[in-house]
Write an enzyme that holds these catalytic residues in place. Structure first.
Site, PDB file in Angstrom:
ATOM      1  N   ASP A  92       5.951  -0.667   0.329  1.00 19.35           N
ATOM      2  CA  ASP A  92       5.926  -1.836   1.212  1.00 19.35           C
ATOM      3  C   ASP A  92       6.709  -1.472   2.471  1.00 19.35           C
ATOM      4  OD1 ASP A  92       5.907  -4.283   2.420  1.00 19.35           O
ATOM      5  OD2 ASP A  92       7.135  -5.298   0.920  1.00 19.35           O
ATOM      6  N   ASP A 271       1.061  -6.517  -7.384  1.00 20.76           N
ATOM      7  CA  ASP A 271       2.436  -6.139  -7.706  1.00 20.76           C
ATOM      8  C   ASP A 271       3.271  -7.397  -7.765  1.00 20.76           C
ATOM      9  OD1 ASP A 271       4.721  -6.173  -5.275  1.00 20.76           O
ATOM     10  OD2 ASP A 271       2.649  -6.391  -4.608  1.00 20.76           O
TER      11      ASP A 271
END
Length: 376
Positions: A92, A271
């Site tokens: 990320d 996720d």
């Protein structure tokens, strides 16, 4: 990176596929355990492979930038070599921290200025240096730098933020395409759809992101407090626009029921920190429903945590023993519970894949959603 669709459900928009990366294949739909700082909390890499059967894990650019730092990661040869995980990794970009650290950051066109949550030092993240940082971390899939807006968010700001995210994306693409991987394997950049919970903005953002023609696309800015039905509405809207021949990643989602419902809408990758965070607090997800292992009813229950699930942690240890560990605040309790919950999440998406291939996904999904929302 290559994505191959292998099956489509005839009664929903669910699909099964394979994402091929430099560090191996990922069978979709897939859940990706979150290893924010280069580790999935309380879980060894061997357990991730052998028990959980994880195919890909996550790291976070903001946290890895702070600790251990880029110098250490680069001297190790990237995150794969540093933590010993030889399967795919996704990072990320730090866009979620733009949301979660709202009290200690300032956003400008150039980028975002953070105050480190560790020592208060000033950090400047721009689309360009975030690309450079993720090159150094060495993940297989890296995310564009974006702003994850809160919920609720007024339309004016959501539009302004989305347009800035699109401008940042162009800068990310320009930097990514003008640089090379550092460790001898290819990396892939995913853009992120934003637009809060406004249909017009989500449509505009999805069309813009699709127009970049990258190898995969992500959906951000959901699971930040909006009702589940609103999340599903936005997801379906976006999935209908994003290219069908590219993987779709819904960021930060979610509960087992959320995952199944979003698979039905065409999402391939998920996720969430929920399975490990909830595990440490005694909440277990099982094939029969949700267990609060702290409850007295489990104190003398010597049956396995989940005999149907399989896996060492879920079948070797009893509910009574795990309850004792959690109540005693023994580290092993959080470890067993985390491995169990992650094993369950990976079992769930693999079962979904099998049902999609068999053509029986929708009925199975409807049955499982009811079961998985049951509190035992």
């Amino acid at each position: 990176m290559q994505f191959t669709l292998t099956a489509k459900d005839t009664q929903s928009k669910a699909r099964a596929g394979v994402v091929q990366t430099a560090h191996g294949a990922i069978e979709t739909p897939i859940f990706m355990p979150v290893g924010t700082a280069g580790t999935v909390k309380a879980v060894h890499q061997r357990e991730l492979k052998e028990d959980v059967k994880a195919e890909i894990i996550l790291g976070n650019t903001y946290h890895l930038y702070l600790r251990p730092g880029l110098g250490v990661l680069e001297s190790a040869g990237g995150l794969h070599k540093f933590n010993g995980w030889d399967r795919p990794i996704l990072t990320d970009s730090g866009g979620y921290q733009v949301f979660s650290l709202a009290g200690t950051r300032k956003i400008k066109e150039e980028g975002v200025k953070f105050k480190s949550h560790i020592d208060g030092s000033t950090l400047n993240f721009t689309p360009e240096n975030v690309m450079d940082t993720q090159r150094t971390i060495g993940a297989d899939i890296i995310m564009a730098f974006d702003e994850c807006t809160p919920y609720p968010c007024d339309h004016t700001y959501a539009k302004y933020s989305m347009e800035r995210t699109h401008r940042w994306l162009q800068r990310c693409v320009d930097r990514f395409d003008s640089t090379e991987p550092k460790y001898g394997f290819d990396q892939t950049l995913f853009p992120i759809v934003q637009g809060s919970t406004y249909k017009d903005l989500r449509i505009q953002s999805a069309e813009t992101i699709a127009g970049f023609g990258r190898e995969g696309n992500a959906i951000g800015g959901l699971s930040v407090g909006e009702p589940a039905e609103m999340m599903y509405e936005m997801t379906e809207l976006v999935c209908d626009i994003l290219p069908a021949d590219k993987p779709r990643y819904l960021m930060g989602v979610g509960t087992p029921a959320n995952i199944l419902e979003n698979i039905a809408l065409g999402v391939d990758m998920f996720d969430c920190v929920l399975p490990t965070r909830n595990a440490r607090n005694g909440m277990l997800f099982t094939t029969q429903g949700i267990i609060n292992i702290k409850n007295q009813r489990w104190a003398d229950d010597h049956t396995p945590i989940d005999a149907e699930l399989g896996g060492y942690a879920s079948t070797f240890y009893s509910k009574a023993y795990l309850r004792h560990l959690i109540h005693s605040k023994e580290y092993l309790g959080g470890q067993i519970a985390s491995i169990h919950n992650l094993t369950f999440y990976l079992w769930l998406v693999k079962q979904a894949r099998q049902q999609i291939i068999a053509g029986t996904f929708r009925d199975w999904k409807d049955m499982m959603v009811k079961k998985l929302m049951t509190r035992l």
